[in-house]
Design an enzyme around this catalytic site. Structure first.
Site, PDB file in Angstrom:
ATOM      1  N   ARG A  91       0.854  -1.183   0.000  1.00  0.00           N
ATOM      2  CA  ARG A  91       0.000   0.000   0.000  1.00  0.00           C
ATOM      3  C   ARG A  91       0.891   1.235   0.000  1.00  0.00           C
ATOM      4  O   ARG A  91       1.988   1.224   0.588  1.00  0.00           O
ATOM      5  CB  ARG A  91      -0.913   0.034   1.242  1.00  0.00           C
TER       6      ARG A  91
ATOM      7  N   HIS B 231      -1.567  -0.211  -9.833  1.00  0.00           N
ATOM      8  CA  HIS B 231      -2.275  -1.102  -8.890  1.00  0.00           C
ATOM      9  C   HIS B 231      -2.795  -2.354  -9.605  1.00  0.00           C
ATOM     10  O   HIS B 231      -3.995  -2.653  -9.575  1.00  0.00           O
ATOM     11  CB  HIS B 231      -3.417  -0.360  -8.191  1.00  0.00           C
TER      12      HIS B 231
HETATM   13  P1  NDP Z   1      -2.023 -10.445   5.887  1.00  0.00           P
HETATM   14  O1  NDP Z   1      -2.898  -9.741   6.845  1.00  0.00           O
HETATM   15  O2  NDP Z   1      -2.193 -11.910   5.667  1.00  0.00           O
HETATM   16  O3  NDP Z   1      -0.483 -10.236   6.272  1.00  0.00           O
HETATM   17  C1  NDP Z   1       0.019  -9.037   6.791  1.00  0.00           C
HETATM   18  C2  NDP Z   1       1.431  -9.279   7.270  1.00  0.00           C
HETATM   19  O4  NDP Z   1       1.957  -8.036   7.742  1.00  0.00           O
HETATM   20  C3  NDP Z   1       1.502 -10.265   8.435  1.00  0.00           C
HETATM   21  O5  NDP Z   1       2.640 -11.080   8.311  1.00  0.00           O
HETATM   22  C4  NDP Z   1       1.645  -9.334   9.643  1.00  0.00           C
HETATM   23  O6  NDP Z   1       2.352  -9.915  10.727  1.00  0.00           O
HETATM   24  C5  NDP Z   1       2.472  -8.229   9.051  1.00  0.00           C
HETATM   25  N1  NDP Z   1       2.347  -7.002   9.842  1.00  0.00           N
HETATM   26  C6  NDP Z   1       1.223  -6.300  10.133  1.00  0.00           C
HETATM   27  N2  NDP Z   1       1.513  -5.254  10.914  1.00  0.00           N
HETATM   28  C7  NDP Z   1       2.855  -5.302  11.131  1.00  0.00           C
HETATM   29  C8  NDP Z   1       3.755  -4.504  11.876  1.00  0.00           C
HETATM   30  N3  NDP Z   1       3.345  -3.418  12.557  1.00  0.00           N
HETATM   31  N4  NDP Z   1       5.056  -4.871  11.895  1.00  0.00           N
HETATM   32  C9  NDP Z   1       5.481  -5.952  11.219  1.00  0.00           C
HETATM   33  N5  NDP Z   1       4.677  -6.755  10.490  1.00  0.00           N
HETATM   34  C10 NDP Z   1       3.373  -6.427  10.449  1.00  0.00           C
HETATM   35  O7  NDP Z   1      -2.168  -9.654   4.504  1.00  0.00           O
HETATM   36  P2  NDP Z   1      -1.933 -10.206   3.023  1.00  0.00           P
HETATM   37  O8  NDP Z   1      -0.632 -10.890   2.973  1.00  0.00           O
HETATM   38  O9  NDP Z   1      -3.130 -10.941   2.555  1.00  0.00           O
HETATM   39  O10 NDP Z   1      -1.910  -8.830   2.218  1.00  0.00           O
HETATM   40  C11 NDP Z   1      -0.928  -7.842   2.492  1.00  0.00           C
HETATM   41  C12 NDP Z   1      -1.313  -6.549   1.791  1.00  0.00           C
HETATM   42  O11 NDP Z   1      -1.123  -6.659   0.379  1.00  0.00           O
HETATM   43  C13 NDP Z   1      -2.786  -6.164   1.902  1.00  0.00           C
HETATM   44  O12 NDP Z   1      -3.065  -5.568   3.157  1.00  0.00           O
HETATM   45  C14 NDP Z   1      -2.941  -5.194   0.772  1.00  0.00           C
HETATM   46  O13 NDP Z   1      -2.637  -3.907   1.247  1.00  0.00           O
HETATM   47  C15 NDP Z   1      -1.873  -5.630  -0.236  1.00  0.00           C
HETATM   48  N6  NDP Z   1      -2.440  -6.117  -1.495  1.00  0.00           N
HETATM   49  C16 NDP Z   1      -2.098  -5.484  -2.658  1.00  0.00           C
HETATM   50  C17 NDP Z   1      -2.581  -5.924  -3.879  1.00  0.00           C
HETATM   51  C18 NDP Z   1      -2.161  -5.266  -5.150  1.00  0.00           C
HETATM   52  O14 NDP Z   1      -2.661  -5.600  -6.207  1.00  0.00           O
HETATM   53  N7  NDP Z   1      -1.230  -4.337  -5.122  1.00  0.00           N
HETATM   54  C19 NDP Z   1      -3.505  -7.067  -3.967  1.00  0.00           C
HETATM   55  C20 NDP Z   1      -3.799  -7.660  -2.684  1.00  0.00           C
HETATM   56  C21 NDP Z   1      -3.290  -7.198  -1.496  1.00  0.00           C
HETATM   57  P3  NDP Z   1       1.751 -11.175  11.544  1.00  0.00           P
HETATM   58  O15 NDP Z   1       1.749 -12.307  10.547  1.00  0.00           O
HETATM   59  O16 NDP Z   1       2.711 -11.359  12.628  1.00  0.00           O
HETATM   60  O17 NDP Z   1       0.358 -10.786  11.988  1.00  0.00           O
END
Ligand code: NDP
Length: 310
Positions: free
Chosen positions: A225, A273
């Site tokens: 993002r 995007h």
């Molecule tokens: P998830 O919720 O499965 O994973 C998020 C990850 O980020 C987890 O490993 C989480 O840690 C980690 N995280 C969250 N907060 C923190 C923090 N403060 N410090 C360190 N690590 C953190 O999301 P997805 O993998 O499904 O998707 C990720 C993002 O990809 C989406 O939120 C979206 O914004 C983006 N996206 C973009 C697309 C595009 O076309 N460009 C398409 C689809 C998604 P933990 O595992 O420990 O909770």
């Protein structure tokens, strides 16, 4: 009384999802009415995307859950009118698309493809790229998408480190967490992939301080993002050569304004995007599974933690 499911997303998606949802709900033996228009107090589930129009959930008095078609939920997670469970999209097709997009851009950097694709200047420079096993790639965020990407890069034998909020154990990946873990991950990262969600704690994860930790000339790939990056800090780092190149798919403002510095920067690739998207055939199964669970009194899958924001 039948179960009513309101499809509230971009209108063009309705003819795509309607037959798929109907098929899967029939196969699950559920008596469900699907539609794009219901009286709010008759709706049991909302299939939701931010561009679908529903903002105020207060009139939805019998709502059981909101089922997001999007993986990123930053546009709804803080909605105080929503008091029922919110599930986000984890979809095989979406994940596979992200793996392909990220691996493609990592390989572009790793192999130095631009040198031969965009420059054909008659100069014979036979520099053979290193093997993947000699290249460090860091994936920030090890959730549904980040873990899948990290595994795919590991399968290609890249040295992969990953960073997440909680500790992980992913074979072949050096998994790190907390502030010291981030410093460690970035200090070796020749290529950084951002797959964090947009939350108050991830905003500006890449800023002047963290960008300075990278080896000089590191490359950034952001399909996560826009707010994950401090744009001014990245532009400064690009201008000094601290960051060699950035491929950016997501932005604070989308579409990226035509006069934004990223468009004109020689060391930035802007993509609109398109890294991946929810794929209806597989996503409709995820939606139907959650409706089935809701009706069976079973816990929903892929629930969002409203406190954490993802
Ligand atoms: P998830 O919720 O499965 O994973 C998020 C990850 O980020 C987890 O490993 C989480 O840690 C980690 N995280 C969250 N907060 C923190 C923090 N403060 N410090 C360190 N690590 C953190 O999301 P997805 O993998 O499904 O998707 C990720 C993002 O990809 C989406 O939120 C979206 O914004 C983006 N996206 C973009 C697309 C595009 O076309 N460009 C398409 C689809 C998604 P933990 O595992 O420990 O909770």
């Amino acid at each position: 009384m039948s179960v009513n499911v309101l499809f509230s997303a971009r209108p063009a998606l309705w003819p795509v999802y309607e037959p798929l949802l109907t098929q899967y709900l029939d196969e699950a033996g559920l008596d469900v009415q699907l539609g794009t228009e219901f009286e709010p107090d008759q709706v049991d589930y909302v299939v939701y995307a931010p561009n679908g129009g529903v903002q105020d959930f207060r009139p939805f008095t019998r709502l059981k859950a909101v089922l997001s078609l999007w993986a990123g939920v930053e546009k709804i997670v803080g909605n105080e009118t929503l008091t029922v469970p919110l599930a986000r999209m984890v979809d095989h097709g979406l994940t596979q698309g992200m793996i392909e997009w990220v691996v493609g851009h990592v390989l572009r950097y790793h192999l130095g493809m631009d040198r031969h694709i965009t420059v054909q200047d008659g100069v014979w420079t036979p520099d053979v790229p290193p093997l993947a096993q000699e290249r460090n790639v860091c994936v920030l965020g090890l959730g549904a998408l980040g873990e899948a990407v990290a595994r795919a890069l590991t399968a290609l034998e890249f040295q992969v480190s990953g960073w997440s909020r909680t500790a992980k154990d992913i074979p072949g990946v050096t998994c790190l967490h907390d502030a010291e873990g981030l410093r460690q991950a970035l200090s070796h990262a020749e290529i950084v992939v951002l797959l964090l969600p947009d939350t108050p704690t991830t905003e500006n994860a890449l800023n002047a301080e963290t960008l300075a930790l990278l080896p000089k000339g590191a490359r950034i790939i952001n399909p996560g993002r826009g707010p994950l990056i401090d744009d001014d800090a990245l532009l400064d780092a690009l201008n000094t050569g601290q960051v060699g190149h950035a491929t950016l798919d997501v932005f604070r403002v989308e579409p990226l304004p035509a006069d934004h510095a990223y468009w004109a920067h020689p060391n930035v690739t802007v993509t609109p995007h398109i890294a991946s998207e929810t794929r209806p055939v597989t996503a409709a199964q995820v939606i139907c599974e959650n409706i089935r669970r809701g009706e069976a009194g079973e816990p929903f899958v892929h629930l969002v933690d409203r406190t954490l924001g993802y």
